[in-house]
Design a protein around this motif. Sequence first.
Motif, PDB file in Angstrom:
ATOM      1  N   TYR A 341      86.020  69.921  71.081  1.00 43.34           N
ATOM      2  CA  TYR A 341      85.643  69.883  72.503  1.00 43.34           C
ATOM      3  C   TYR A 341      84.454  69.280  72.591  1.00 43.34           C
ATOM      4  N   TYR A 342      83.215  69.564  71.940  1.00 40.71           N
ATOM      5  CA  TYR A 342      81.955  69.031  72.135  1.00 40.71           C
ATOM      6  C   TYR A 342      82.121  67.239  71.898  1.00 40.71           C
ATOM      7  N   LEU A 343      82.701  67.061  70.803  1.00 45.76           N
ATOM      8  CA  LEU A 343      82.863  65.613  70.566  1.00 45.76           C
ATOM      9  C   LEU A 343      83.742  64.957  71.764  1.00 45.76           C
ATOM     10  N   PHE A 344      84.304  65.506  72.304  1.00 45.28           N
ATOM     11  CA  PHE A 344      85.222  65.041  73.658  1.00 45.28           C
ATOM     12  C   PHE A 344      84.435  64.859  74.777  1.00 45.28           C
ATOM     13  N   ARG A 345      83.570  65.734  75.123  1.00 44.65           N
ATOM     14  CA  ARG A 345      82.619  65.928  76.230  1.00 44.65           C
ATOM     15  C   ARG A 345      81.395  65.084  76.071  1.00 44.65           C
ATOM     16  N   THR A 346      80.999  64.859  74.748  1.00 46.84           N
ATOM     17  CA  THR A 346      79.772  64.146  74.636  1.00 46.84           C
ATOM     18  C   THR A 346      79.682  62.728  74.307  1.00 46.84           C
ATOM     19  N   THR A 347      80.872  62.031  73.858  1.00 45.02           N
ATOM     20  CA  THR A 347      80.817  60.873  73.216  1.00 45.02           C
ATOM     21  C   THR A 347      81.711  60.011  73.910  1.00 45.02           C
ATOM     22  N   PRO A 348      81.545  58.730  73.955  1.00 46.06           N
ATOM     23  CA  PRO A 348      82.505  57.619  74.633  1.00 46.06           C
ATOM     24  C   PRO A 348      83.679  57.899  73.722  1.00 46.06           C
ATOM     25  N   ARG A 349      84.566  57.339  74.790  1.00 46.81           N
ATOM     26  CA  ARG A 349      85.999  57.111  73.975  1.00 46.81           C
ATOM     27  C   ARG A 349      86.113  56.834  72.612  1.00 46.81           C
TER      28      ARG A 349
END
Length: 540
Positions: A341-349
């Motif tokens: 979840y953190y990866l999805f919310r804080t990194t570009p696609r």
Amino acid sequence: MQESTNISSPYTMLGEATVEVRVRNAQLRVALVGAMVVIALAAGVFFRFANLDKKFFWHDESYTPLRAVGYTAAEVIDQLFDGHEIGVQDIRRYLQISPDKTAQDTISSLAAEDQEHPPFYFLVSRLWMRLVGDTPFDLRLLSVLFSLLVFPCIFWLCMELFKSRLTALIAVVLVSVSPVHVLYAQEARQYALWTVMILLSSTLLLRAARLKTPLSWVLYFLATVLGLYTHLFFVFVLPGHGLYMLVIEKLRPNRTLISFVLAALAAAVAFIPWIMVVITNYQRLVTTNSWASNSVDLDYLSRYWILNLGYPFIDVDFGYDSWLTYLVRWPAIILIGFALYYLFRTTPRQVWLFVVTLIGVTAAAYLVPDLLTGGVRSTVSRYLFPCFIGIELAVAYALSGLLTSARMWSRWTGRAVAATAVVVGVVSCTISMGADTWWTKTVSPELPQVARAVNASEHPLLIVSNPWPTNIGDAFSLSYMLDPKVRLELVQDASAPVIPDGFSDVFLFNPTDVLWAQIETDQHYQIDMTIPYSLWRAHK
């Protein structure tokens, strides 16, 4: 004219104090991470080498020298399973380098009987056996050395993906003390090399997409070819790379996407010789791996899904039916969920999508058929290394985010979670380190007990029959544990063994019903169980 003064204002002093505190905090973080990396690396290296020949050389591992040398199981059956009395060394000679066998025999053995295993690892093992030795320690040492390459490879992948040295160092820490990585680093099989090839090909893909040079795409092509020839299930990694590139390039046929397609197609073309081997022997391949299609209920699948999700971080077992075995893994599962979840919310696609495709394509390849048609593919941990790597990348990024957060509670949470992960990994590896078997030895885990029982006899005879499904590999495995005094008779199911006089004990290993009847009824022996479902003693 106003007089100058050297007295600083309270605001200036406050600003300097804040800067000083932040500098000290940064230095403390660097020191803590540095200490954690050194400790974890030292522990990881230690666990990989510790008691390397302690755990028994099990069924699958015993086929590694057989294939590497170039023998087939059919040759062993034809030459040894004839009812004649033989010694342990008569079996072992099929697991040692022979001047009569060449590298072509290695490839032919795999093509004839083991199509699910491409030849690259076995050819390397053959060279290693010739240069170093053929004992279980020697063969496992090769896997340990491959596993050490995982450290720089995952560091490089993190630098390409996240551009963060802290994330890269945390990823190295996680794989260093990861129970599943340590266990398979000590297996004389191709899984450590496969892990290296997954990391290397993934890194070279990101590098080629960034540099866009012909050489970078050639290097990606080479790594992909070696990955395909290392493990057949690398075929699930390549579609993950393809899906990632298609989405990132928005399906536009630009230079980058065309370069990837050409490199991937070239790798597929280079793999055609082994694809033809698989197609030609497809029915044998299906029969050999029919166990993967065994129908089980959802409770069985869910138990192993929980176990597999926890294995990158924890390997503490209270028993298959104990709720504690699954409960202790839930903190790791929650951490994985938060990390994704953190990866999805804080990194570009282009960052989160790479991790998701690395995990998702492989997971779907096993989960979908298991749920639709039945099977246990998704429960087999040794198939899931692409998923394990993706999980560890996500967790490493999340921990680095917590450790560098502006919020104090986040930083302390990150420190606590990172320290806990290291401690739990070390404890898990310590528990498994001294055992002579573990859950990775899925076939005949009772073999060490069988060997001890037979070796305890003064002058024993051990009878092993074919075609019990695992008896040939188990005979190879036992040959590494039985004393030289043990004599053996390897028999075909249809032929009654001749039991000579003079032996203090006659043992039967996994006898078939036909063999049991021949000995008990025709030769008037009484058969008593020694080790449940494995070893029986026959006496008149």
